[in-house]
Scaffold this active site. Sequence first.
Site, PDB file in Angstrom:
ATOM      1  N   HIS A 174       0.848  -1.196   0.000  1.00 26.34           N
ATOM      2  CA  HIS A 174       0.000   0.000   0.000  1.00 26.34           C
ATOM      3  C   HIS A 174       0.885   1.248   0.000  1.00 26.34           C
ATOM      4  CE1 HIS A 174      -3.108   2.900   1.127  1.00 26.34           C
ATOM      5  NE2 HIS A 174      -2.336   3.273   2.134  1.00 26.34           N
ATOM      6  N   ASP A 195       6.577  21.608 -26.548  1.00 26.20           N
ATOM      7  CA  ASP A 195       6.592  20.277 -25.952  1.00 26.20           C
ATOM      8  C   ASP A 195       7.639  20.286 -24.844  1.00 26.20           C
ATOM      9  OD1 ASP A 195       6.564  17.436 -25.455  1.00 26.20           O
ATOM     10  OD2 ASP A 195       5.727  17.190 -27.465  1.00 26.20           O
ATOM     11  N   TRP A 216       7.306  -0.259   3.848  1.00 24.87           N
ATOM     12  CA  TRP A 216       7.787   0.452   2.660  1.00 24.87           C
ATOM     13  C   TRP A 216       9.156   1.059   2.914  1.00 24.87           C
ATOM     14  CZ3 TRP A 216       9.028   5.541   1.339  1.00 24.87           C
ATOM     15  CH2 TRP A 216       8.815   6.497   2.314  1.00 24.87           C
ATOM     16  N   SER A 232      12.989   6.269 -13.645  1.00 27.54           N
ATOM     17  CA  SER A 232      11.940   7.009 -14.332  1.00 27.54           C
ATOM     18  C   SER A 232      11.843   8.436 -13.787  1.00 27.54           C
ATOM     19  CB  SER A 232      10.622   6.270 -14.166  1.00 27.54           C
ATOM     20  OG  SER A 232       9.543   7.119 -14.370  1.00 27.54           O
ATOM     21  N   SER A 233      11.895   8.562 -12.455  1.00 28.33           N
ATOM     22  CA  SER A 233      11.797   9.906 -11.864  1.00 28.33           C
ATOM     23  C   SER A 233      12.977  10.773 -12.255  1.00 28.33           C
ATOM     24  CB  SER A 233      11.777   9.825 -10.339  1.00 28.33           C
ATOM     25  OG  SER A 233      10.697   9.082  -9.921  1.00 28.33           O
ATOM     26  N   HIS A 262      13.140  12.023   3.599  1.00 26.87           N
ATOM     27  CA  HIS A 262      12.497  13.267   3.982  1.00 26.87           C
ATOM     28  C   HIS A 262      12.305  14.213   2.810  1.00 26.87           C
ATOM     29  CE1 HIS A 262      10.264  15.458   6.809  1.00 26.87           C
ATOM     30  NE2 HIS A 262      10.719  16.518   6.187  1.00 26.87           N
ATOM     31  N   GLU A 306      11.833  13.275  -0.041  1.00 25.88           N
ATOM     32  CA  GLU A 306      10.739  12.597  -0.758  1.00 25.88           C
ATOM     33  C   GLU A 306       9.375  13.092  -0.264  1.00 25.88           C
ATOM     34  OE1 GLU A 306      10.493  10.526  -3.241  1.00 25.88           O
ATOM     35  OE2 GLU A 306       8.442   9.797  -3.021  1.00 25.88           O
ATOM     36  N   TYR A 333       8.687  15.993   0.678  1.00 24.14           N
ATOM     37  CA  TYR A 333       8.418  17.281   0.031  1.00 24.14           C
ATOM     38  C   TYR A 333       8.229  17.121  -1.463  1.00 24.14           C
ATOM     39  CZ  TYR A 333       9.196  18.983   4.594  1.00 24.14           C
ATOM     40  OH  TYR A 333       9.060  19.178   5.927  1.00 24.14           O
ATOM     41  N   SER A 361      -1.720  26.781  -5.398  1.00 25.51           N
ATOM     42  CA  SER A 361      -1.386  28.186  -5.642  1.00 25.51           C
ATOM     43  C   SER A 361      -1.888  28.667  -7.000  1.00 25.51           C
ATOM     44  CB  SER A 361       0.128  28.409  -5.568  1.00 25.51           C
ATOM     45  OG  SER A 361       0.605  28.038  -4.314  1.00 25.51           O
ATOM     46  N   HIS A 366      14.757  13.028  12.216  1.00 29.75           N
ATOM     47  CA  HIS A 366      13.589  13.097  13.097  1.00 29.75           C
ATOM     48  C   HIS A 366      12.670  11.894  12.887  1.00 29.75           C
ATOM     49  CE1 HIS A 366      11.365  15.705   9.904  1.00 29.75           C
ATOM     50  NE2 HIS A 366      10.957  14.464   9.798  1.00 29.75           N
ATOM     51  N   HIS A 367      12.945  11.108  11.832  1.00 32.91           N
ATOM     52  CA  HIS A 367      12.212   9.855  11.669  1.00 32.91           C
ATOM     53  C   HIS A 367      12.794   8.763  12.556  1.00 32.91           C
ATOM     54  CE1 HIS A 367       9.974  11.167   8.046  1.00 32.91           C
ATOM     55  NE2 HIS A 367      11.026  11.934   7.875  1.00 32.91           N
ATOM     56  N   THR A 408       6.512  26.790   5.991  1.00 32.56           N
ATOM     57  CA  THR A 408       5.219  26.159   5.726  1.00 32.56           C
ATOM     58  C   THR A 408       4.096  27.078   6.179  1.00 32.56           C
ATOM     59  OG1 THR A 408       6.341  24.109   6.232  1.00 32.56           O
ATOM     60  CG2 THR A 408       3.991  23.980   5.906  1.00 32.56           C
ATOM     61  N   LYS A 446       3.410  29.819   3.750  1.00 34.81           N
ATOM     62  CA  LYS A 446       2.584  29.416   2.604  1.00 34.81           C
ATOM     63  C   LYS A 446       1.095  29.444   2.980  1.00 34.81           C
ATOM     64  CE  LYS A 446       4.230  27.201  -0.630  1.00 34.81           C
ATOM     65  NZ  LYS A 446       5.245  27.207  -1.639  1.00 34.81           N
ATOM     66  N   ARG A 453       1.592   1.179  15.050  1.00 37.31           N
ATOM     67  CA  ARG A 453       1.166   0.982  13.668  1.00 37.31           C
ATOM     68  C   ARG A 453       1.643  -0.386  13.186  1.00 37.31           C
ATOM     69  NH1 ARG A 453       5.532   4.572  10.256  1.00 37.31           N
ATOM     70  NH2 ARG A 453       4.415   3.742   8.478  1.00 37.31           N
TER      71      ARG A 453
END
Lengths: 380, 161, 525
Positions: C76, C105, C141, C168-169, C252, C254, C256, C267, C301-302, C327, C330, C449
């Site tokens: 998931h 293009d 994951w 790909s990215s 991290h 990622e 963002y 926006s 922090h993870h 943040t 924004k 979790r």
Amino acid sequence: MKGTWQSGVGALALVGSGTALADYAYNLQTPASGVAQDVFQLHNLIMLVCLGIFVVVFTAMFYSLWKHRKSVGHQAAHFHENTTVEVIWTVIPFIILVGMAYPAARVVIDMKDTSSPDMTVKVTGFQWKWRYDYLNDGIGFYSNLSTPRQQIDGTAVKGEHYLLEVDEPMVVPVGKRVRLLVTANDVIHSWWLPAFSVKQDGIPGFIRDSWFKADQIGTYRGQCAELCGKEHGFMPIVVEVVSEPDYQAWVAKKKGAAQTAAADHGRIFEIAELMARGEKAYQANCAVCHQENGMGLPGTFPAIRGSRVATGPIADHIKVVMNGRPGTAMAAFGPRLSDADIAAVVTYQRNAWGNKMGDLAQPAEIAATRLRVAKASATQ
Amino acid sequence: MEQVNTESLSRESSGAFVFQSRPNCSQTHAQERLAFRGLAALCLGTAIGFAGMGYWLVLPFEGLVIGLLIWARAVRHGHESDYESLTIEGDMVVLEWRMGNQSGHRQMNRQWVRVACDCTVPGRSCRLCVSSHGRETEVGHYLSDEARLQLAATLRSKLQA
Amino acid sequence: MSDAAHAHPGHHTHPTGIMRWLTTTNHKDIGTMYLWFALIMLFSAGSMALLIRTELFQPGLQLVHPDFFNQLTTMHGLIMIFGAIMPAFTGFANWQVPLMLGAPDMAFPRLNNWSFWLLPAAGLMLMSSFLLPGGAAAGGWTMYPPLFIQGGISYDLTILAVHIMGLSSIMGSINIITTILNMRAPGLTLMKMPMFCWTWLITAYLLIATMPVLAGAVTMLLTDRNFGTHFFNAAGGGDPVMFQHIFWFFGHPEVYILILPAFGIVSQIIPTFSRKPLFGYASMVYATASIAILSFIVWAHHMFAVGMPVAAQLFFMFSTMLIAVPTGVKVFNWVATMWKGSLTFETPMLFAIAFVCLFTIGGFSGLVLAMAPVDIQLQDTYYVVAHFHYVLVSGALFSIFAGIYYWLPKWTGHMYDERLGKLHFWLSVIGMNIVFFPMHFLGLAGMPRRIPDYALQFTEFNQIATVGAFIFGFSQLIFLTVVLKTIRGGAKAPARVWEGAEGLEWTVPSPAPYHTFEVAPVLSK
């Protein structure tokens, strides 16, 4: 099925009644140590700050959503920047954060200070149980989930402490600084006791420390908090905080039990005795993977019933149990179980569920195997 | 509508109609070099950092990215002098173009030139072609669709005039 | 200019059927494919989530085996992140960036085709790993060793799939960066670009900086698994925690990568329906850039629970708290954009407003989690699950819905069904909150979790969450209906679909360009 229906109705009704509300807890668990108390208050403080910002931002936004609708004929203004305002709402949050940093840092420093403990316990995570070694008192034992499988499968009524109960809890005296040395044997686990605000990952090959000082006598429950495989949800932590005299009595009892176990080593066991003991040891150590009926799980965990190991030479069988199979989930049980338990488990596996080898292992054979392995590694 | 996406040019000089266009490049050469080098430096920095800690297996992947960047830069470089031009003068229609290392030239008789614009495939860009004697040549590569439509209209009116 | 008939006779006829999609280099086609791929992945990973929620409806094991449960949570996560959210944003970039910049293009159309077609291959690998002996990867994951070392062949397949999606990215990012830097229309300076282009430019930089690191990390897992290396094995002198450091150095940023394009979409939408320009454009750009830069110094922090030295704990706590400042800027700017506007509430705007509200709630729980001592209590609990779903579902996913409703008329030439759109919005926003809000309480109360079964005191909130999950999940079928209906027909959309819309993309006919041609092409002599 009836249970499903009832709980379904319960959920749909969103359980408004007063009695059911007892189960709705909206904050951290009641703290039972000084650090946990600090964390509790820190959490309340930051929630208040968030609430303040929430009210300001959401009031402004919903006021605007209501008053500045096109449908009430509001004409759009055309401003698109204002340096003063922008500086203000950059600086004010920054100041709030600096204000939060101080109390948070104080608790961090307190949490991390593991110096001058009254006692030290080494906690080792295994797939899927905990082991506690009391370094000052020289006792050690495993702590397994004690909830019966039938309750999990739904064939028996679930008890009050469903999934949060163990056969052998960790016992500590009240008001003593307990230093924990947390590590793991196979994969990363995490020893978490919410009431003491301790969560420390156990990392195989490394030892990390943490500490707590329980304020009150009582039983406190937690769980493994780092995904550690199939039975991750089934390795709870129970800590019993007792008075100092009770603790000393418990230590004495534990030491006595260790002596009885030592006496088993020289004894010759009858097969019936080994089968009974083996079944217990099998349920505690093997059944999570190989299943109670010895059939394993196809593709993941091999069956023992009718397997080549359990129906082959007994010496090889003992070796597999003692040394495990490196690179798979099959752990080495040599260091984990006593000679008598290994002998019993092997005997049980060879004579249960239609395996009819008829032979048995004695603790002395296990001891001899241990000796051979030790000698072999010494000569290398 | 203003010509938004190319440095294209159509003008009348001494009775001739000239359409010229080249790919738009909003960066100078120096800026473009800096952008690619900046990205490569970012990759190199992370690569050195992790390799220094013993996790050298990031190296092939950072290398791959730097390789891709070099390739991308080379492709951009190869197309620097791309252009296309269409001139209508008297009875002649002259097409000239360069694309990468290919270049070409074609002359047609004004009377036989047809302009076709194919916008029938949803989600695809329009294709603008001039054709004569059964041979089609695509024009307006560097234009956006609406600029292409406009060019088609202009060409049609010029050809009829 | 190419001489078509010369080299390839008949070349000018577009390939049809499957070949059209396999060979296309057109940014609009590729954008469409990205979005469909994302939608398919959203539904597959969403069904996994519903299975998870069904199992968690009550204590005890009813539906799935614990090992399969772990496979579901792992897949998931991986599929939603790499298969649904990221490709959806790349799809938006493909469609909108050239239109917004006035470019014909993308810079490298062929590369664009390759970077898309890698994705279905990777997606297929992930999905098919359920069929392998032992099932799909079940190590989470985040792929932490040593747990991830234990599994079977599907773990290797998962690593390979991550490699392919990473490649790909990377290719997509190089394409986007080159397009944005090089192909802006004359006069369209960087500081005049639409915010969506800015956020994607910064996202692409983040991808290029971090994806190779992830590739390296999972390759080291692969060699540890198969070739006897000991990067993360303490017995061989390695360190399992270093994997976490490397992973979150990717992970991290990622986070963002998954939210910055969402900021960009919102926006674009809020000014349109406020009929007022975006407030504080420059500060929005700087805030986005600071978030990106800060994302490289907050990764640990993870990992507060692994036991870091005090100094490290404090450093990562302070740097994490700092992210709240840009943040916040924004959010304040979005509110100021609405302030004194002339607001209307079409479906895109509703989703955008829900985004601002609910993302802010996700931000608050992020602030709570930034406090290291509180994080020790909440790490690896349902509080964290609630937090990142507020950010990724009501953040990233809602912005994707908003963007689809906003630009679909541009893409298809038809207006969507506003009534169904609003129904989809209300069911989604209500369902989403019923699923994820109670999870905060579960986490606070102490529910870890990634567990298939739980203690009795967690029952009530879990039941509420499951009910919400079914409301939320099934209301996405309305979304599918709206999209299909809009593609097949509907009221004609004008070039400038929304009254307040500004920007180059709205000067292009809708859809770009099929229907506008009714007036034009008579073949001239």
